[in-house]
Scaffold this active site. Structure first.
Site, PDB file in Angstrom:
ATOM      1  N   GLU A 118       0.829  -1.212   0.000  1.00 41.97           N
ATOM      2  CA  GLU A 118       0.000   0.000   0.000  1.00 41.97           C
ATOM      3  C   GLU A 118       0.864   1.263   0.000  1.00 41.97           C
ATOM      4  O   GLU A 118       0.557   2.245  -0.682  1.00 41.97           O
ATOM      5  CB  GLU A 118      -0.952   0.010   1.211  1.00 41.97           C
ATOM      6  CG  GLU A 118      -2.013  -1.095   1.188  1.00 41.97           C
ATOM      7  CD  GLU A 118      -2.949  -1.040  -0.027  1.00 41.97           C
ATOM      8  OE1 GLU A 118      -2.975  -0.022  -0.736  1.00 41.97           O
ATOM      9  OE2 GLU A 118      -3.632  -2.058  -0.276  1.00 41.97           O
ATOM     10  N   HIS A 121       2.024   2.167  -3.494  1.00 42.90           N
ATOM     11  CA  HIS A 121       1.098   2.959  -4.319  1.00 42.90           C
ATOM     12  C   HIS A 121       1.173   4.453  -3.974  1.00 42.90           C
ATOM     13  O   HIS A 121       1.017   5.309  -4.835  1.00 42.90           O
ATOM     14  CB  HIS A 121      -0.341   2.475  -4.118  1.00 42.90           C
ATOM     15  CG  HIS A 121      -0.672   1.208  -4.856  1.00 42.90           C
ATOM     16  ND1 HIS A 121      -0.417   1.047  -6.203  1.00 42.90           N
ATOM     17  CD2 HIS A 121      -1.260   0.051  -4.447  1.00 42.90           C
ATOM     18  CE1 HIS A 121      -0.833  -0.165  -6.584  1.00 42.90           C
ATOM     19  NE2 HIS A 121      -1.333  -0.792  -5.537  1.00 42.90           N
TER      20      HIS A 121
END
Ligand SMILES: [Zn+2]
Length: 248
Positions: A118, A121
């Site tokens: 995560e 990103h």
């Protein structure tokens, strides 16, 4: 997944209204977008139960992420939401939110793998792109299209929908691979075992095939629109092997 989030009209609305009035939705500046994300994160934190610093969940997350202060020049901050929903997400402003129910089912390495991906990103600006396009798309179709020029006309749930769109954004296969690689490098750089990435995917694969898989559907779908777990595990395995880590 965002049932726990009751969004309200925030400064975000005011900012976006200004951008729309100035011309088209495309005039939303980086600064306005950053402000919008900040205020939406603030809102999500206020609408969910954030575990206190003395909570075992917070202590565990703090221990796991010690020293992980920034990624790609973005300062990171971590919080746990106490909820039975299974999820985790990271926002363009570096806010990482992990749900307690997810922490209940993942071991330390698996959790680090999810967080690493995560953060990838965010650091690679994929999530900024997702938030921007969610704003542009919604603003263009619903505000400009309806001829409405006042945010007062928008319901609270509408603004909640924006963060939902942004946070469940479908990343391309290329972006997923890049986030995996970033996560690997990020964990390694921070002195963690980067094979955690592969262990996380192995667990996700297992969960997706198990009999309670529907419980994890939302999270797994939000985590990746291109699961490709076998390929991703293998890719991480090869990297970890090359780097001399034990891969089991
Ligand atoms: Zn992803």
């Amino acid at each position: 997944m965002w049932t726990a989030v009751a969004a309200q009209a925030t400064d975000w609305g005011r900012l976006l209204q200004g951008a729309l009035k100035a011309g088209t939705a495309a005039t939303i500046t980086d600064e306005d977008l950053a402000e919008a994300v900040r205020s939406e994160v603030k809102q999500m934190d206020a609408s969910n139960t954030v575990c206190s610093s003395s909570s075992p969940y917070t202590k565990r997350l703090k221990r796991l992420t010690r020293g992980m202060t920034s990624a790609g020049g973005i300062k990171l901050n971590f919080k746990v939401y106490k909820t039975s929903d299974v999820n985790a997400f990271a926002c363009p402003d570096g806010s990482v939110r992990v749900f307690s129910a997810l922490m209940d089912i993942l071991d330390d390495n698996e959790l680090l793998g999810v967080i690493g991906h995560e953060i990838g990103h965010v650091a690679l600006k994929h999530s900024k792109k997702a938030w921007r396009s969610a704003l542009l798309r919604s603003a263009a179709s619903d505000v400009i299209g309806s001829g409405s020029d006042t945010w007062a006309a928008l319901s609270d749930s509408y603004l909640g929908e924006l963060s939902s769109i942004a946070l469940t954004a479908k990343h391309s296969r290329t972006h997923e691979t890049q986030a995996d690689d970033y996560g690997y490098d990020f964990l390694k750089k921070n002195g963690r075992n980067p094979w955690a990435m592969g262990l996380a995917f192995k667990k996700m694969k297992k969960l997706s095939e198990g009999k309670n898989s529907s419980r994890y559907d939302k999270w797994l779908r939000a985590f990746s629109s291109h699961p490709d777990f076998d390929k991703r595990i293998e890719r991480m395995r090869q990297r970890a092997k090359r780097d001399g880590y034990s891969v089991k």
